[in-house]
Enzyme design. Sequence first.
Site, PDB file in Angstrom:
ATOM      1  N   ASP A   1       1.137  -5.803  18.210  1.00  0.00           N
ATOM      2  CA  ASP A   1       2.096  -6.015  17.128  1.00  0.00           C
ATOM      3  C   ASP A   1       3.498  -5.638  17.595  1.00  0.00           C
ATOM      4  O   ASP A   1       3.715  -4.523  18.089  1.00  0.00           O
ATOM      5  CB  ASP A   1       1.755  -5.149  15.914  1.00  0.00           C
ATOM      6  CG  ASP A   1       0.473  -5.585  15.220  1.00  0.00           C
ATOM      7  OD1 ASP A   1       0.018  -6.709  15.492  1.00  0.00           O
ATOM      8  OD2 ASP A   1      -0.053  -4.804  14.410  1.00  0.00           O
TER       9      ASP A   1
ATOM     10  N   GLN B   1      -5.155 -12.749   5.711  1.00  0.00           N
ATOM     11  CA  GLN B   1      -4.190 -13.836   5.875  1.00  0.00           C
ATOM     12  C   GLN B   1      -4.826 -15.095   6.446  1.00  0.00           C
ATOM     13  O   GLN B   1      -4.184 -16.146   6.504  1.00  0.00           O
ATOM     14  CB  GLN B   1      -3.028 -13.370   6.758  1.00  0.00           C
ATOM     15  CG  GLN B   1      -2.183 -12.293   6.097  1.00  0.00           C
ATOM     16  CD  GLN B   1      -1.038 -11.803   6.983  1.00  0.00           C
ATOM     17  OE1 GLN B   1      -1.110 -11.886   8.207  1.00  0.00           O
ATOM     18  NE2 GLN B   1       0.010 -11.300   6.364  1.00  0.00           N
TER      19      GLN B   1
ATOM     20  N   THR C   1      -7.187  -5.103  -3.745  1.00  0.00           N
ATOM     21  CA  THR C   1      -6.179  -4.065  -3.543  1.00  0.00           C
ATOM     22  C   THR C   1      -4.856  -4.483  -4.176  1.00  0.00           C
ATOM     23  O   THR C   1      -4.479  -5.649  -4.161  1.00  0.00           O
ATOM     24  CB  THR C   1      -5.981  -3.766  -2.048  1.00  0.00           C
ATOM     25  OG1 THR C   1      -5.626  -4.973  -1.360  1.00  0.00           O
ATOM     26  CG2 THR C   1      -7.255  -3.200  -1.433  1.00  0.00           C
TER      27      THR C   1
ATOM     28  N   GLY D   1      -1.749  -2.555  -3.707  1.00  0.00           N
ATOM     29  CA  GLY D   1      -0.660  -1.757  -3.155  1.00  0.00           C
ATOM     30  C   GLY D   1      -0.595  -0.386  -3.792  1.00  0.00           C
ATOM     31  O   GLY D   1      -1.614   0.295  -3.956  1.00  0.00           O
TER      32      GLY D   1
ATOM     33  N   ASP E   1      -5.950  -2.534   6.335  1.00  0.00           N
ATOM     34  CA  ASP E   1      -7.003  -2.270   7.315  1.00  0.00           C
ATOM     35  C   ASP E   1      -7.482  -0.825   7.230  1.00  0.00           C
ATOM     36  O   ASP E   1      -8.681  -0.549   7.379  1.00  0.00           O
ATOM     37  CB  ASP E   1      -6.497  -2.577   8.723  1.00  0.00           C
ATOM     38  CG  ASP E   1      -6.187  -4.046   8.929  1.00  0.00           C
ATOM     39  OD1 ASP E   1      -6.830  -4.886   8.276  1.00  0.00           O
ATOM     40  OD2 ASP E   1      -5.294  -4.360   9.738  1.00  0.00           O
TER      41      ASP E   1
END
Length: 302
Positions: free
Chosen positions: A12, A168, A220, A222, A253
């Site tokens: 990343d 995603q 989820t 946030g 994750d």
Amino acid sequence: MSALICGSLAFDTITNFHGRFREQILPEQIHILNVSFLVPTLRREFGGCAGNIAYSLKLLGGEPLVMASLGADGLEYLDRLRGWDVSTEFVRTIGESYTAQAIIMTDADNNQITAFHPGAMQFAHQTAVQPRSDIRLAIIAPDGRDAMLLHAEQLAAAGIPFVFDPGQGLPMFNGDELRRFVSQATWVAVNDYEAKLLCERTGQDLAELSRSHLQGIVVTLGSQGCEVWAGGEKHHVPGVPASAVVDPTGCGDAFRGALLYGLERGWDLVRCAELGNRVGAIKIACSGPQNHSFDRAALGLA
């Protein structure tokens, strides 16, 4: 007993835009979009859904077994996994490819724009799930399209219960494919946007999906925590305030690592989600998806 984690290993590149995307992208000019964002900070981190989930699961005391593909530049990642005492027997190296790369930009509102090069991830389907008595459960996390389809089929055939976590990657699949994933899975984990897309493409709402054979659906939300759906009923699990909001990359994750930890131990889904919310709040206070740490005693796990 191990949890098989089928998903991506990636590097990343993480940047921060100190403004807000919504202030730079004009809706009336979206047809001629041409924008540039100044990102004063840049760092390279180990990432990918499989690596991130495995990191948190191992910290919690679980036994992750990673199934993923790396490119010719992935030796450092292999060494990192082995440094956690995580088996790499199902990590394939693709010599003619780069390791998957994600370039992630986060704005002042914690919105993110990501560019992703799949690289070796496109060959993940070449590694097959093998029935093994030491694998208690699994997760299908974002990965190469063919790998997600094939590994779900193989897990179902082997009788290994698994979490379907499309992330995603969900837009890659049509309604029939998503219905097939759900029919094979034991649990489903999505965020609120993915939940809406899943319902739209399958033609079923969360209540209906949760009244099927599924043992539960986690959505989820946030900082607002998450919803747990089971038997057509919704239970809200409140969020946990974070000590600081530094970087949301990898929070989902980290939550899933906690989810697997609880499921490995036979916890009910609400208890798993409560731990996931606490772990996510710890992760968001740290930069990068694999740099946080836990006090297992403070989490009630010692």
